[in-house]
Motif scaffolding. Sequence first.
Motif, PDB file in Angstrom:
ATOM      1  N   GLY A  92      70.558  83.960   0.286  1.00  0.00           N
ATOM      2  CA  GLY A  92      69.431  84.273   1.132  1.00  0.00           C
ATOM      3  C   GLY A  92      69.046  82.937   1.886  1.00  0.00           C
ATOM      4  N   GLY A  93      68.407  82.990   2.621  1.00  0.00           N
ATOM      5  CA  GLY A  93      67.427  82.030   3.449  1.00  0.00           C
ATOM      6  C   GLY A  93      66.657  80.903   2.660  1.00  0.00           C
ATOM      7  N   SER A  94      66.766  80.036   3.533  1.00  0.00           N
ATOM      8  CA  SER A  94      65.890  78.858   2.687  1.00  0.00           C
ATOM      9  C   SER A  94      64.383  79.147   2.700  1.00  0.00           C
ATOM     10  N   LEU A  95      63.625  78.835   1.637  1.00  0.00           N
ATOM     11  CA  LEU A  95      62.437  79.239   1.360  1.00  0.00           C
ATOM     12  C   LEU A  95      61.512  78.140   2.308  1.00  0.00           C
ATOM     13  N   ILE A 108      47.566  85.107  15.456  1.00  0.00           N
ATOM     14  CA  ILE A 108      49.068  85.153  15.772  1.00  0.00           C
ATOM     15  C   ILE A 108      49.962  85.742  14.810  1.00  0.00           C
ATOM     16  N   LEU A 109      49.590  85.930  13.603  1.00  0.00           N
ATOM     17  CA  LEU A 109      50.657  86.563  12.776  1.00  0.00           C
ATOM     18  C   LEU A 109      51.200  87.987  13.025  1.00  0.00           C
ATOM     19  N   PRO A 110      50.579  88.824  13.449  1.00  0.00           N
ATOM     20  CA  PRO A 110      50.729  90.172  13.683  1.00  0.00           C
ATOM     21  C   PRO A 110      51.876  90.079  14.952  1.00  0.00           C
ATOM     22  N   ARG A 111      51.692  89.413  15.775  1.00  0.00           N
ATOM     23  CA  ARG A 111      52.829  89.432  16.680  1.00  0.00           C
ATOM     24  C   ARG A 111      53.925  88.270  16.353  1.00  0.00           C
ATOM     25  N   LEU A 112      53.566  87.299  15.850  1.00  0.00           N
ATOM     26  CA  LEU A 112      54.614  86.131  15.600  1.00  0.00           C
ATOM     27  C   LEU A 112      55.626  86.596  14.325  1.00  0.00           C
ATOM     28  N   LEU A 113      54.999  87.267  13.227  1.00  0.00           N
ATOM     29  CA  LEU A 113      55.915  87.473  12.108  1.00  0.00           C
ATOM     30  C   LEU A 113      57.240  88.094  12.328  1.00  0.00           C
ATOM     31  N   PRO A 114      57.545  89.178  13.237  1.00  0.00           N
ATOM     32  CA  PRO A 114      58.896  89.602  13.164  1.00  0.00           C
ATOM     33  C   PRO A 114      59.781  88.355  13.807  1.00  0.00           C
ATOM     34  N   ALA A 115      59.139  87.444  14.690  1.00  0.00           N
ATOM     35  CA  ALA A 115      60.023  86.453  15.145  1.00  0.00           C
ATOM     36  C   ALA A 115      60.477  85.360  14.224  1.00  0.00           C
ATOM     37  N   LEU A 116      59.276  85.291  13.136  1.00  0.00           N
ATOM     38  CA  LEU A 116      59.627  84.192  12.318  1.00  0.00           C
ATOM     39  C   LEU A 116      60.622  84.690  11.203  1.00  0.00           C
ATOM     40  N   LEU A 117      60.587  86.280  11.004  1.00  0.00           N
ATOM     41  CA  LEU A 117      61.683  86.408   9.936  1.00  0.00           C
ATOM     42  C   LEU A 117      62.983  86.475  10.482  1.00  0.00           C
ATOM     43  N   SER A 118      63.091  86.656  12.005  1.00  0.00           N
ATOM     44  CA  SER A 118      64.364  86.576  12.533  1.00  0.00           C
ATOM     45  C   SER A 118      65.243  85.290  12.393  1.00  0.00           C
ATOM     46  N   THR A 119      64.282  84.272  11.842  1.00  0.00           N
ATOM     47  CA  THR A 119      65.110  82.842  11.669  1.00  0.00           C
ATOM     48  C   THR A 119      66.110  82.864  10.516  1.00  0.00           C
ATOM     49  N   GLY A 120      65.690  84.039   9.643  1.00  0.00           N
ATOM     50  CA  GLY A 120      66.579  84.034   8.376  1.00  0.00           C
ATOM     51  C   GLY A 120      66.072  83.256   7.203  1.00  0.00           C
ATOM     52  N   ALA A 121      64.846  82.585   7.481  1.00  0.00           N
ATOM     53  CA  ALA A 121      64.165  82.055   6.173  1.00  0.00           C
ATOM     54  C   ALA A 121      63.498  82.916   5.579  1.00  0.00           C
ATOM     55  N   ARG A 122      63.388  82.993   4.177  1.00  0.00           N
ATOM     56  CA  ARG A 122      62.332  83.313   3.543  1.00  0.00           C
ATOM     57  C   ARG A 122      60.995  82.633   3.571  1.00  0.00           C
ATOM     58  N   LEU A 123      59.747  83.489   3.520  1.00  0.00           N
ATOM     59  CA  LEU A 123      58.608  83.022   4.081  1.00  0.00           C
ATOM     60  C   LEU A 123      57.522  83.138   2.828  1.00  0.00           C
ATOM     61  N   ARG A 124      56.889  82.009   2.617  1.00  0.00           N
ATOM     62  CA  ARG A 124      55.548  82.381   1.682  1.00  0.00           C
ATOM     63  C   ARG A 124      54.708  81.626   2.416  1.00  0.00           C
ATOM     64  N   ILE A 125      53.445  82.633   3.134  1.00  0.00           N
ATOM     65  CA  ILE A 125      52.422  82.410   3.646  1.00  0.00           C
ATOM     66  C   ILE A 125      51.258  82.448   2.942  1.00  0.00           C
TER      67      ILE A 125
END
Length: 313
Positions: A92-95, A108-125
Amino acid sequence: MAMINLQRLGYVTAIAEEGSYAAAATRLGLSQPALSRSIQGLEEEYGIRLFDRGRAGAQLTADGAAFVGIAGRLLNQADTANEQLMALSAGGGSLVAFGLGPVSAAAILPRLLPALLSTGARLRIRVEALNTLQQLLRQGEIDFFISGLPVRDRLSRLPDDFRVRRIPLTSVNLLVRPGHPLLAGDCEPDDLRRYPIAAGSFLRELLPSARLAQLGVAPPIVELDDYATLSALARQSEFIVVAVRGLADVRPDLGLVPLPVDLAVNEVEYGFVSASFNDLSAEARQIATMILDQLASQMGRAKPPPGIPFSNK
């Protein structure tokens, strides 16, 4: 000096949390004498006394309290590192763990979250108020946070081991529902005082009650760091929501419009904050840059200045 033993650090935090050696030993599955020997070994190794023991249980000394703070941060960092290693072993991607202030998240999150996910990183927000974000960073539970900060210097409250970059972005605005009585004509200070105010916790940091009174705005009777809920309240009532200028433009789905009122408040700044004891990974730097670029774009300002302190290098 021997390498740090994370297990023994966990013993110290368990005693601090439970308030006694007996309760901590039960929780840890140890005998009380074994736990006592372990703590004595730590005290001898570092030359400090961690606990005062008496009828009230085990009370942290001043050195012990400082020790527990450091231990908690190390244990949280170890947990995060373990999760990252497990993610790598599973392919999996890095955390990347980060925090946002409520206004930043709403904007910003509603618009930006799909782009953040495209990085392959696992996100904890984590979406929290400034004080909580500071605590999470100190504990090693997040890599960095981005949050609104008042222009008046409140950064003296931040620990010395934080790296901070202030980024001017916007100012304060008053939002109401379409059809609100204040939209019908000129809005005077006396008019503002007749309506209830709702705001996020940032308002306490930005404007004390005396300053609000000078501006003709009553202190908030509702304080909530959830702008979707605040907006729902305002749509169904005559509440005025205090927010940063531009939020209504980037989040038209909130259903609020700005009042034509100039509060004469200096700019609100955003802060990028990371910990000097923890250099950011390449993935975390990438995520942070994307967030800052999106904030600047949506709030109608230039790209943040160079020099974001990603590391000590």
